[in-house]
Design a protein around this motif. Sequence first.
Motif, PDB file in Angstrom:
ATOM      1  N   GLY A 165       0.794  -1.230   0.000  1.00 28.17           N
ATOM      2  CA  GLY A 165       0.000   0.000   0.000  1.00 28.17           C
ATOM      3  C   GLY A 165       0.820   1.270   0.000  1.00 28.17           C
ATOM      4  O   GLY A 165       0.277   2.356   0.237  1.00 28.17           O
ATOM      5  N   VAL A 168      -0.505   4.222  -2.668  1.00 29.27           N
ATOM      6  CA  VAL A 168      -1.704   4.985  -2.299  1.00 29.27           C
ATOM      7  C   VAL A 168      -1.482   5.752  -1.000  1.00 29.27           C
ATOM      8  O   VAL A 168      -2.024   6.848  -0.818  1.00 29.27           O
ATOM      9  CB  VAL A 168      -2.933   4.040  -2.191  1.00 29.27           C
ATOM     10  CG1 VAL A 168      -2.805   3.075  -1.022  1.00 29.27           C
ATOM     11  CG2 VAL A 168      -4.221   4.846  -2.075  1.00 29.27           C
ATOM     12  N   VAL A 222      -9.255   3.159   0.556  1.00 32.24           N
ATOM     13  CA  VAL A 222      -8.590   2.263  -0.389  1.00 32.24           C
ATOM     14  C   VAL A 222      -7.355   1.641   0.264  1.00 32.24           C
ATOM     15  O   VAL A 222      -7.096   0.442   0.127  1.00 32.24           O
ATOM     16  CB  VAL A 222      -8.195   3.018  -1.677  1.00 32.24           C
ATOM     17  CG1 VAL A 222      -7.367   2.125  -2.593  1.00 32.24           C
ATOM     18  CG2 VAL A 222      -9.448   3.500  -2.407  1.00 32.24           C
ATOM     19  N   LYS A 223      -6.594   2.446   0.991  1.00 25.93           N
ATOM     20  CA  LYS A 223      -5.407   1.946   1.696  1.00 25.93           C
ATOM     21  C   LYS A 223      -5.786   0.869   2.703  1.00 25.93           C
ATOM     22  O   LYS A 223      -5.104  -0.155   2.822  1.00 25.93           O
ATOM     23  CB  LYS A 223      -4.695   3.094   2.415  1.00 25.93           C
ATOM     24  CG  LYS A 223      -3.448   2.662   3.181  1.00 25.93           C
ATOM     25  CD  LYS A 223      -2.837   3.817   3.933  1.00 25.93           C
ATOM     26  CE  LYS A 223      -3.652   4.219   5.134  1.00 25.93           C
ATOM     27  NZ  LYS A 223      -3.615   3.185   6.215  1.00 25.93           N
ATOM     28  N   THR A 244      -4.421  -0.837  -6.311  1.00 30.20           N
ATOM     29  CA  THR A 244      -5.200   0.341  -5.941  1.00 30.20           C
ATOM     30  C   THR A 244      -6.415   0.480  -6.858  1.00 30.20           C
ATOM     31  O   THR A 244      -7.530   0.732  -6.392  1.00 30.20           O
ATOM     32  CB  THR A 244      -4.334   1.609  -6.031  1.00 30.20           C
ATOM     33  OG1 THR A 244      -3.233   1.492  -5.129  1.00 30.20           O
ATOM     34  CG2 THR A 244      -5.150   2.845  -5.683  1.00 30.20           C
TER      35      THR A 244
END
Length: 298
Positions: A165, A168, A222-223, A244
Amino acid sequence: MEHLIAGASAGVVGTILGFPLDTLKTRLQTQRTNPRLGAATIALKMLRDEGIIRGFYRGVGPPLLSLTMLNTFCFSSYEFFKRQLDVKAVGPMHMEDGERTFVFDPKVMIAGTAGGPIGSLVSTPFELVKIQLQLDNVTARRYSGSLDGARTIVRESGVRALYTGLGVNTVREVVFLGTYFGMYEHTKALFIQTLPAGIAVPVAGGMSGALAWFTSFPLDVVKAQIQGQRIDKLTDTKSRMISTSFAMKQLFKTHGIVGFYSGVAPSVARAFLVSGSRFSAYEFALWTVRNFVNSEGF
């Protein structure tokens, strides 16, 4: 040095006060039920099933360390780039002709964003471990604590897994910090002329945190989807890490645009509380250090 000390103080105070709501935010963002449960329902369930410490403060170690480091770096970086960009005074100004105007300087936001890319290198592994531990109570318990979680992840999936991650999160940090410092400087300059400093600073700080979180919140959701995966399963070629773009498509397909703001209410409330306290701690520590230096004649 004064900004390093003040930044560290802001990190400790903000983390201790805001972590319970951060845990609630993560549970809201990653829940699989449809329709989704509300914040109050999940909070009561956490309190009943897990208790205050295990439920709301499980995994506090990584963010306490990382946010202290991150705040120390970000506040110092912000002050450094403000000097490099020659940022002048902002806010309400009296002009020579007697007119009043409000001076807005976008360089304040640029100075804030400058710390994002490097800051994400610090925050990403700590965020990953934190989220893994926050979700560890939801299913079978795998980790006994933060250190065990980090060790297990590295042992099973390698050091690279800690940076799941990163992309993002870097964008999130840039958006957040630019809004955070930009909003704070301009609103503080406005409020300091009409409110006592003891009120102006926490209110300006709270508003800046709330706006920064609201602006960057879709990226945070999203993360959380990416970092909330079972990391040990990512070593299986059939269960590779979701990207992502895939996470965004799935969120929109499953929950619509509302899915990108799942858990936004407790997050904005937490942001107001934490950021108001964080900037108050920062300004107070800065004032204390400067007074001490002046009184000792350093």
